[in-house]
Design an enzyme around this catalytic site. Sequence first.
Site, PDB file in Angstrom:
ATOM      1  N   LYS A 258       0.831  -1.215   0.000  1.00  0.00           N
ATOM      2  CA  LYS A 258       0.000   0.000   0.000  1.00  0.00           C
ATOM      3  C   LYS A 258       0.867   1.269   0.000  1.00  0.00           C
ATOM      4  O   LYS A 258       0.645   2.165  -0.795  1.00  0.00           O
ATOM      5  CB  LYS A 258      -0.935   0.040   1.222  1.00  0.00           C
ATOM      6  CG  LYS A 258      -1.873  -1.146   1.341  1.00  0.00           C
ATOM      7  CD  LYS A 258      -2.840  -0.972   2.497  1.00  0.00           C
ATOM      8  CE  LYS A 258      -2.182  -0.922   3.851  1.00  0.00           C
ATOM      9  NZ  LYS A 258      -1.534  -2.181   4.276  1.00  0.00           N
TER      10      LYS A 258
ATOM     11  N   ARG B 159      -9.175   0.731   9.854  1.00  0.00           N
ATOM     12  CA  ARG B 159      -8.628  -0.603  10.108  1.00  0.00           C
ATOM     13  C   ARG B 159      -9.605  -1.484  10.866  1.00  0.00           C
ATOM     14  O   ARG B 159      -9.283  -2.618  11.193  1.00  0.00           O
ATOM     15  CB  ARG B 159      -7.336  -0.481  10.907  1.00  0.00           C
ATOM     16  CG  ARG B 159      -6.093  -0.752  10.059  1.00  0.00           C
ATOM     17  CD  ARG B 159      -4.920  -0.518  10.948  1.00  0.00           C
ATOM     18  NE  ARG B 159      -3.715  -1.178  10.578  1.00  0.00           N
ATOM     19  CZ  ARG B 159      -2.714  -0.586   9.932  1.00  0.00           C
ATOM     20  NH1 ARG B 159      -2.827   0.633   9.493  1.00  0.00           N
ATOM     21  NH2 ARG B 159      -1.604  -1.239   9.713  1.00  0.00           N
TER      22      ARG B 159
ATOM     23  N   ARG C  67      11.628  -5.729   4.454  1.00  0.00           N
ATOM     24  CA  ARG C  67      11.281  -4.301   4.375  1.00  0.00           C
ATOM     25  C   ARG C  67      12.172  -3.445   5.266  1.00  0.00           C
ATOM     26  O   ARG C  67      12.507  -3.810   6.368  1.00  0.00           O
ATOM     27  CB  ARG C  67       9.828  -4.093   4.783  1.00  0.00           C
ATOM     28  CG  ARG C  67       9.444  -2.607   4.807  1.00  0.00           C
ATOM     29  CD  ARG C  67       7.993  -2.408   4.701  1.00  0.00           C
ATOM     30  NE  ARG C  67       7.298  -2.680   5.947  1.00  0.00           N
ATOM     31  CZ  ARG C  67       5.970  -2.566   6.081  1.00  0.00           C
ATOM     32  NH1 ARG C  67       5.240  -2.211   5.048  1.00  0.00           N
ATOM     33  NH2 ARG C  67       5.400  -2.835   7.219  1.00  0.00           N
TER      34      ARG C  67
HETATM   35  P1  AMP Z   1       1.239   0.702   9.184  1.00  0.00           P
HETATM   36  O1  AMP Z   1       2.406   1.577   8.887  1.00  0.00           O
HETATM   37  O2  AMP Z   1       0.000   1.097   8.454  1.00  0.00           O
HETATM   38  O3  AMP Z   1       1.567  -0.760   9.052  1.00  0.00           O
HETATM   39  O4  AMP Z   1       0.898   0.941  10.727  1.00  0.00           O
HETATM   40  C1  AMP Z   1       1.837   0.634  11.752  1.00  0.00           C
HETATM   41  C2  AMP Z   1       1.136   0.499  13.080  1.00  0.00           C
HETATM   42  O5  AMP Z   1       0.517   1.755  13.430  1.00  0.00           O
HETATM   43  C3  AMP Z   1       0.003  -0.510  13.128  1.00  0.00           C
HETATM   44  O6  AMP Z   1       0.449  -1.839  13.344  1.00  0.00           O
HETATM   45  C4  AMP Z   1      -0.825   0.016  14.310  1.00  0.00           C
HETATM   46  O7  AMP Z   1      -0.210  -0.283  15.542  1.00  0.00           O
HETATM   47  C5  AMP Z   1      -0.719   1.530  14.082  1.00  0.00           C
HETATM   48  N1  AMP Z   1      -1.810   2.007  13.207  1.00  0.00           N
HETATM   49  C6  AMP Z   1      -1.712   2.541  11.959  1.00  0.00           C
HETATM   50  N2  AMP Z   1      -2.916   2.857  11.465  1.00  0.00           N
HETATM   51  C7  AMP Z   1      -3.825   2.518  12.425  1.00  0.00           C
HETATM   52  C8  AMP Z   1      -5.233   2.570  12.510  1.00  0.00           C
HETATM   53  N3  AMP Z   1      -5.992   3.036  11.504  1.00  0.00           N
HETATM   54  N4  AMP Z   1      -5.813   2.123  13.663  1.00  0.00           N
HETATM   55  C9  AMP Z   1      -5.085   1.660  14.693  1.00  0.00           C
HETATM   56  N5  AMP Z   1      -3.744   1.565  14.669  1.00  0.00           N
HETATM   57  C10 AMP Z   1      -3.100   1.984  13.541  1.00  0.00           C
END
Ligand code: AMP
Length: 217
Positions: A13, A88, A127
Amino acid sequence: MFMVLLGPPGAGKGTQAKKIEEQYNIPQISTGDIIRLAIQSKSEWGKKAEEYVRSGELVPDEVVIGIIQERLTQNTYRNGFMLDGFPRNLEQAEALSQLLKEIGIQLNLVLYFDVDREEVIERLSARRICEKCQTPYNMVSKPPKNDKICDICQGRVIQRPDDRPEVIMNRLNTYEQQTKPLVDYYRSQGILKIVVSKGSIDDVFQQVQKVLGTISV
Ligand code: AMP
């Protein structure tokens, strides 16, 4: 175009978001990036979020909904936006729907990146990310030109603490249980389109372009 990028961690993404941003001039809003920068800057809520991120859990809804609310109400997105990593779960999706109604925006597209679990585990292990500008890298398919230095901002390229093997499984389970139901939620609204996240970054981007070409806004 107002869109959401949906899919498991490691589906590509963030990588595709950067390409869409570049080519279509649609800004990416990544809750993961915003949260990581808040953790780095040791802000009060960043400190609270850190334990959730480190263990692969979702940060509480009120925090992330607050982030999105602030972003969407304090900026005008004339050319649309791309939400990456939000919503999410169903509560966040409902909150988003309410918020968009209030500001008079209609979601045009939810782009779902479909990918095998094995592929995701491989990608997440390889990554790396720039700790400064959050540009994603992959040590196999897209390494930085200079070892550990970001091509774009010369920041330090690191492994995210939540990309460690022991956290990856927890994140995938969180995704299956809480986020995956959004596929049906948006399918039933008729705005879901699927991209099969297989092959090279450019292969996937070609599919993305095809889909974007079919959307009229
Ligand atoms: P990502 O970079 O999108 O993989 O997000 C990394 C981490 O940030 C996730 O594993 C969650 O702990 C937190 N996070 C990001 N977006 C959300 C969301 N919409 N709701 C809750 N936690 C989030």
